[in-house]
Each structure stands twice: as structure tokens, then as C-alpha cells.
Scaffold this active site. Sequence first.
Site, PDB file in Angstrom:
ATOM      1  N   ARG A  77      28.694 -31.301  11.045  1.00  0.00           N
ATOM      2  CA  ARG A  77      29.757 -31.927  11.772  1.00  0.00           C
ATOM      3  C   ARG A  77      29.258 -33.449  11.892  1.00  0.00           C
ATOM      4  O   ARG A  77      28.297 -33.487  12.817  1.00  0.00           O
ATOM      5  CB  ARG A  77      30.263 -31.298  12.959  1.00  0.00           C
ATOM      6  CG  ARG A  77      31.197 -32.081  13.939  1.00  0.00           C
ATOM      7  CD  ARG A  77      31.672 -31.278  15.111  1.00  0.00           C
ATOM      8  NE  ARG A  77      32.623 -32.341  16.035  1.00  0.00           N
ATOM      9  CZ  ARG A  77      32.171 -32.564  17.075  1.00  0.00           C
ATOM     10  NH1 ARG A  77      31.071 -32.216  17.842  1.00  0.00           N
ATOM     11  NH2 ARG A  77      32.774 -33.475  17.817  1.00  0.00           N
ATOM     12  N   TYR A 297      28.054 -26.693  27.180  1.00  0.00           N
ATOM     13  CA  TYR A 297      26.726 -27.050  27.592  1.00  0.00           C
ATOM     14  C   TYR A 297      26.334 -26.064  28.860  1.00  0.00           C
ATOM     15  O   TYR A 297      25.341 -25.409  29.004  1.00  0.00           O
ATOM     16  CB  TYR A 297      26.163 -28.336  27.968  1.00  0.00           C
ATOM     17  CG  TYR A 297      26.298 -29.127  26.526  1.00  0.00           C
ATOM     18  CD1 TYR A 297      25.151 -29.229  25.593  1.00  0.00           C
ATOM     19  CD2 TYR A 297      27.459 -29.952  25.985  1.00  0.00           C
ATOM     20  CE1 TYR A 297      25.077 -29.891  24.477  1.00  0.00           C
ATOM     21  CE2 TYR A 297      27.617 -30.497  24.822  1.00  0.00           C
ATOM     22  CZ  TYR A 297      26.418 -30.537  24.072  1.00  0.00           C
ATOM     23  OH  TYR A 297      26.357 -31.033  22.746  1.00  0.00           O
ATOM     24  N   GLU A 372      29.846 -27.959  19.584  1.00  0.00           N
ATOM     25  CA  GLU A 372      28.889 -28.603  20.125  1.00  0.00           C
ATOM     26  C   GLU A 372      28.401 -27.462  21.128  1.00  0.00           C
ATOM     27  O   GLU A 372      28.967 -26.879  21.921  1.00  0.00           O
ATOM     28  CB  GLU A 372      28.941 -29.775  20.676  1.00  0.00           C
ATOM     29  CG  GLU A 372      29.060 -31.088  20.021  1.00  0.00           C
ATOM     30  CD  GLU A 372      29.178 -32.225  20.832  1.00  0.00           C
ATOM     31  OE1 GLU A 372      28.462 -32.333  21.910  1.00  0.00           O
ATOM     32  OE2 GLU A 372      29.744 -33.282  20.330  1.00  0.00           O
TER      33      GLU A 372
HETATM   34  C1  FCB Z   1      28.515 -34.195  24.586  1.00  0.00           C
HETATM   35  C2  FCB Z   1      28.701 -35.359  23.400  1.00  0.00           C
HETATM   36  C3  FCB Z   1      27.394 -35.335  22.692  1.00  0.00           C
HETATM   37  C4  FCB Z   1      25.941 -35.397  23.431  1.00  0.00           C
HETATM   38  C5  FCB Z   1      26.084 -34.084  24.119  1.00  0.00           C
HETATM   39  C6  FCB Z   1      24.896 -33.947  24.807  1.00  0.00           C
HETATM   40  O1  FCB Z   1      29.253 -34.365  25.688  1.00  0.00           O
HETATM   41  O2  FCB Z   1      29.797 -35.266  22.609  1.00  0.00           O
HETATM   42  O3  FCB Z   1      27.521 -36.822  22.018  1.00  0.00           O
HETATM   43  O4  FCB Z   1      25.906 -36.479  23.974  1.00  0.00           O
HETATM   44  O5  FCB Z   1      27.091 -34.134  24.989  1.00  0.00           O
END
Ligand code: FCB
Length: 472
Positions: A77, A297, A372
Site C-alpha cells: 500500500r 495503533y 496500518e
Molecule cells: C498514521 C499515519 C502514518 C504514520 C503512522 C505512524 O496515523 O497514517 O503515516 O504516521 O500513523
Amino acid sequence: MSPVSFPSTFLWGAATSAYQIEGAVREDGRTPSIWDTFAHTPGKTAGGDHGDVAVDHYHRYRDDVALMSGLGLGAYRFSISWSRVQPTGRGPAVQRGLDFYRRLVDELLAKDIKPAVTLYHWDLPQELEDAGGWPERDTAYRFAEYAQIVGEALGDRVEQWITLNEPWCSAFLGYGSGVHAPGRTEPVATLCASHHLNLAHGLGAKALRSVMPARNTVALSLNSSTVRPLTQDAADLAAARKIDDLANGIFHGPILHGAYPESLFTATRQLTDWSYVQDGDLATINQPLDALGLNYYTPALVSAAGPDHSGPRADGHGASEHSPWPAADDVLFHQPPGDRTAMGWSIDPTGLYDLIMRYEREVPGLPLYITENGAAYDDKPDAEGRVHDPERIAYLHGHLAEVRRAIADGADVRGYFLWSLLDNFEWAYGYEKRFGAVYVDYTTLERTPKSSAHWYGKAARTGTLPEIDEVF
Ligand code: FCB
């Protein structure tokens, strides 16, 4: 299937974004984006770091694709730099810019790696910000034009499309706390920008579909928060509800359900009457989606603030005296207990499970991708030049195991993109924070896969999570 084995069709990928890795900011007709301007403004990024060279992916993309192929990854991606393909944000495209992405995609396809394109990962052409930026409605129309240009150029060879990456960050960090480009601190503009980002998504999805083969899929990536109340007291539950509306509902309300939450209007009434939501906008925004991308995250832990406490400002991507959250001075953010990454983000894989199950319930039948997930640590090469990062392996193992648990519980999760393939420019933190599975020496730009890259590569090749302490 064992608890650590994934379906054979599961996509194992890695993610990056244009400004964070490409460099070559003045080549082949590219003009500045808001991130070029912001990063070159003194005091905005750690150490004054900027993306002029970044990790030079623009020139080294073949090596980077070869790295992914060597690891056995099945998908990649990446995002397109808008000002590389449409320098002023309007009008005709620059073919040299598009050619770069054509070459990159062809290289990926030749190595059997599925490309997934993100159209907008925060780098608005500066000329569009000069004309008002996201608080200006016209920016959404400009985005649709840009989406059509890229869809026409790459739609024959890229099947997976993502309109926007984390519109929350674009609006709330770019126009609220100002820790991201363009660095404005205007609460009403934050809400107005959110609406125009939603509109851009809807118009962009329509534009893509009007020029692409029907087999292609259109999604967007939200950094949907798992918001947890500190206690079950009514005041804390109300605080969590407010942040949930401002973090999630403001985007997935109109995008997935065709309406903003009433409670969002109520909470922000003293700031804005939302008159920028025009007739027909909600129907435009509520385009059918082929999939939803979730970026995760860390969870948020909130409570009601006492009457005289305005609370620390949790935004995750940098500190500011301005809150990213409009109309939320009555909410307090707490640091959840337990281990943290180098970003100071608490590690809680169950937050990912909860997020997946929430969307599974909320939009049943919509395929989900984790677009992500990953962690920053202070990685350093050892005397032999190897980079051991057991904490990252533990982080990935923990979160992938929760993805697997969600699949076992009926969630339709089709793939996972590790953030990030390479160490890169981490926005306001510059090159200080390393998220890569591949280490980058910023003097020589040499790439060294960390142990986590080998660990993840084995997971990708076998479809099964290796033991957490397997030695690579
Ligand atoms: C997300 C972003 C990515 C990177 C990660 C750690 O919010 O999409 O670009 O900064 O955090």
C-alpha cells in the site's frame, strides 16, 4: 485452522506514504505540498527534518520492491503525491509524475505483489491550501478531478483503491492542534474540513468508478479509535461518546450510514451550525464501498474533566497548546497502563479486536482490511550491522493474533498492511521515530531488514505466525 494460521487468501502487505519516503521533491515537475511548506517552517518538525530526500524511494523503488519480494510480501500500500501528478491541484496531469507510479506498479506486478493505492495521504498541493485548503468546499471538487486522473492512468493495473488516509488527522491535526500541515488552529475550520474531506471521499469514489474497470475496489482508511471510558459513570460514558463522535462518527456516520450523528451536532452547537453541509452532500458521501480500511495503533482512554480542569491534549502525533478536539474541553485523556512504544502509545492488541468487531457489527458484510498497524522503537544496528527488534515482533504477533481471533469470531478481515515497510519521515517527529520493518541508515540510505521483517516475511510466506522468540 490453528489459532495462528490465517486463511490462504489473506493478504500480507506493508504500507508507506509518498511524502514520508519518496524524496525527489523538485523532480519531474513536482511542486510543493503543504508538508513541504510546513516541514521547512522553523520549529514545526523535530530537528527541522523534512522530506526533501526522505529515503529516496523515488530513485530506489526497484530495490524496495525487490526487498518486499525477497521477504515474500503479497501486497504493498503506497500513496500518490498529488502535486507530483497535478502540480497546481487543478488542470492537466504531468505525465512524468504518473509514469513514476506506472513504473512502480509494473515492478510490483512483475514480482506478484498486489498494489493498493491511496490517493491522499495528507500532502495537499500548496496552491490548494493557498486557496483555502480543506475548509474550502472547492478542494473536494479538486480532489475528484485528481482521483479521475489517477484512476484513468492506473485503473488498468491497480485493483485496490483507497481514497483518503485518516481524514481525522488531516482535519483535526492540520486545522485543529496544528501539529500537522498546514498548521492552522481553528476549531470551526476543523469541522468544516472534516465535512469537505467526507465530500471529497464521496466525489472521489464516484470519479474513480466512472473511469475504472468494474472489478476494481474502492475503500478508505480511517484511524478509527477504540475509545474507552475510564469508568462506567454516566459522565465518563458521555465523555467517551463525545470523543467517539469526534473521532469516528464524524467520518463513518456520513460515509457508512449517510448521516452525521445527532449527538455530534449537539456537542458542537456552540461552535458551528454545520451550514456547510449542503443538500445532496450526504447522499454523495454515502457511496457504496467495496471494503473498509482500519488503521490502528493504540486505544484512547477518556473521562469527564472536573469543572476547573481543561486536561492534557491527546493527539498522538505531537504536542500543542491547542486541542485537536473542538468542543471537548470537558474531556480528559488518560495514559492507559502497561507498556508503550517509542511514540509513548500504549500497547493494547485487544483494541484492534474490539475495533474490528465493532465494524463487523456496524457494517456487516463489508470486507475489512487492516491498512496500518505497527510500532516505533529506538532500533540500532549491532556490531555486525544487524538490527534486532524483539519488541516490534511482540507487537506484531500480539496484534495479528487479535486479527486472527476476530476472523475466528466471524469477522471478514481480508488482509493486513504493516506500518511501515521502511523507516521514514514520521511527520512532526521527523526521522526520530523508526516504524520500519526495514532499517534505513539516514547517512548512506542503506536498507537493512530488521528481525521483524524476517519474522513478518515468514508469516506472509507460510500464512502462520512464527513463534514470538524464533531467531532470525
Ligand atoms: C498514521 C499515519 C502514518 C504514520 C503512522 C505512524 O496515523 O497514517 O503515516 O504516521 O500513523
